[in-house]
Design a protein around this motif. Structure first.
Motif, short mmCIF file in Angstrom:
data_model
loop_
_atom_site.label_atom_id
_atom_site.label_comp_id
_atom_site.label_asym_id
_atom_site.label_seq_id
_atom_site.Cartn_x
_atom_site.Cartn_y
_atom_site.Cartn_z
N TYR A 85 0.82 -1.21 0.00
CA TYR A 85 0.00 0.00 0.00
C TYR A 85 0.86 1.27 0.00
CZ TYR A 85 -4.20 -2.75 0.74
OH TYR A 85 -5.25 -3.63 0.56
N MET A 140 -0.74 0.50 -3.78
CA MET A 140 -2.19 0.44 -3.63
C MET A 140 -2.75 1.54 -2.74
SD MET A 140 -3.12 -3.60 -3.37
CE MET A 140 -4.77 -3.11 -2.85
N ASP A 141 -4.00 1.92 -3.01
CA ASP A 141 -4.73 2.90 -2.21
C ASP A 141 -5.10 2.26 -0.87
OD1 ASP A 141 -6.67 4.60 -1.07
OD2 ASP A 141 -7.36 5.25 -3.05
N SER A 194 -7.41 2.77 0.96
CA SER A 194 -8.86 2.62 1.10
C SER A 194 -9.36 1.28 0.58
CB SER A 194 -9.58 3.74 0.32
OG SER A 194 -9.17 5.01 0.77
N ASN A 195 -8.56 0.58 -0.21
CA ASN A 195 -9.05 -0.57 -0.97
C ASN A 195 -8.71 -1.90 -0.33
OD1 ASN A 195 -9.89 1.38 -2.72
ND2 ASN A 195 -8.58 0.78 -4.41
N ARG A 196 -9.70 -2.79 -0.31
CA ARG A 196 -9.52 -4.16 0.15
C ARG A 196 -9.70 -5.15 -0.99
NH1 ARG A 196 -12.93 -8.23 1.25
NH2 ARG A 196 -12.38 -9.77 2.86
N ASP A 197 -10.79 -5.05 -1.73
CA ASP A 197 -11.08 -6.02 -2.77
C ASP A 197 -10.02 -6.01 -3.87
OD1 ASP A 197 -13.31 -6.69 -1.38
OD2 ASP A 197 -14.72 -5.62 -2.68
N GLU A 198 -9.44 -4.85 -4.12
CA GLU A 198 -8.41 -4.75 -5.15
C GLU A 198 -7.23 -5.68 -4.85
OE1 GLU A 198 -5.65 -1.35 -7.37
OE2 GLU A 198 -6.58 -0.93 -5.44
N CYS A 199 -6.89 -5.84 -3.57
CA CYS A 199 -5.75 -6.69 -3.23
C CYS A 199 -6.03 -8.15 -3.55
CB CYS A 199 -5.35 -6.51 -1.77
SG CYS A 199 -6.33 -7.44 -0.59
#
Length: 326
Positions: free
Chosen positions: A197, A224-225, A227-232
């Motif tokens: 991140y 990575m942002d 704020s993001n979980r699903d992206e990972c």
């Protein structure tokens, strides 16, 4: 219902607490993060990370022997190189007789049973402090991947056991895996920094490797942002498909939910990196007497195991191993 159920019953003695303990930390969970330097001084303290020093090759050999004696499975090495050797393309990363290849050989000579993990990224070697090739104000993905392939091969040729791309370029895991296979490095593992991140917790590390002052802009276009979980989940799925043997979450403690999500979803080892900012906060609070430093150190490492991590890269590895040894 109370009083038939009293959850405190099993907490009354040490033996009963041990019997019902759900998670345990062992030396096998620790990877020692060390900074190696090409300066003449045996060791150089890192001001932002009390207790952490840049190590010469001679000091690295001594540390490797100690790590092996303590039972620590592996060291992760990060370079601090002479600024005169840096350029915009990070060319020194490809030097087969450079600091990192010599550090690998030093560890293997000193402690043959110790695993060696090497960072694959250009930021310690570039004048601009970014993880890749800078074109204007943009990091060029494909051109960077070509450099990373060469860097990974240099490390593997020197005897590195695990190459760990931390750059977050698209497609680099598949490209590196193909190159390793093509050069006969069939057993070289890839630990992908798949969920790295764009964090504010990296500052002390950048001081340690000498890239802080040089960094132009930030790394939000490739890391990575927060704020993001699903992206990972998408990042990790792609990296596993491309040939990653293990995956990494970085930073650690602020991202325990990510560690849990990945460990619940994918059948590969998930590691966490307890980064420099996390280390520095614990050390600073302990130095001021606000917390019990050793207790919080061990509690923080156990938190990674509770979240599902297979292990932790940490600057605390030596101290934690000594405490675990009693």
């Amino acid at each position: 219902m109370y009083p038939n159920t009293r959850l405190r019953r099993t907490r009354q003695a040490d033996w009963s607490r041990r019997l019902v303990r759900e998670n345990a930390l062992s030396v096998n969970d620790l990877i020692w993060s060390v900074v190696v330097s090409d300066t003449a001084d045996p060791v150089e303290p890192v001001a932002a990370m009390p207790g952490v020093e840049r190590l010469s090759l001679a000091a690295l050999a001594k540390a490797a022997k100690e790590a092996q004696a303590l039972g620590i499975p592996a060291m992760a090495i990060f370079p601090h190189i002479d600024p005169a050797k840096k350029d915009d393309a990070g060319s020194e990363a490809l030097n087969a007789d450079g600091l990192v290849p010599n550090a690998i050989r030093t560890i293997k000579d000193a402690a043959p049973d110790l695993g060696v993990i090497c960072d694959v990224a250009l930021d310690p070697f570039t004048t601009h402090g970014h993880d890749g090739i800078l074109q204007g104000d943009r990091i060029a993905n494909d051109e960077t991947v070509e450099r990373l392939i060469e860097q990974a091969l240099v490390q593997a040729d020197a005897g590195c056991d695990v190459v760990a791309p931390s750059d977050m370029m698209d497609g680099r895991i598949g490209a590196i895996r193909e190159a390793l296979e093509g050069e006969g490095h069939h057993d070289t593992m890839i630990l992908s920094y798949a969920a790295k991140y764009a964090s504010g917790f990296y500052g002390p590390y950048r001081e340690a490797i000498g890239s802080a002052a040089a960094l132009k802009g930030d790394k939000q276009t490739y890391q990575m942002d927060p704020s993001n979980r699903d992206e990972c989940l998408r990042e990790v799925e792609l990296d596993i498909a491309e040939g990653a043997d293990m995956v990494m979450v970085k930073p650690g403690l602020p991202y325990l939910d990510i560690v849990r999500a990945l460990s619940d979803t994918f059948p590969v080892p998930v590691y966490a990196f307890q980064v420099s900012g996390e280390y520095a906060m614990i050390e600073a609070a302990a130095a001021n007497g606000w917390i019990d430093g050793d207790r919080v150190m061990m509690e923080s490492l156990l938190a990674f195991k509770r979240a599902g991590a297979a292990g932790v890269i940490t600057y605390f590895a030596r101290r934690a191993a000594m405490k675990l040894a009693g």
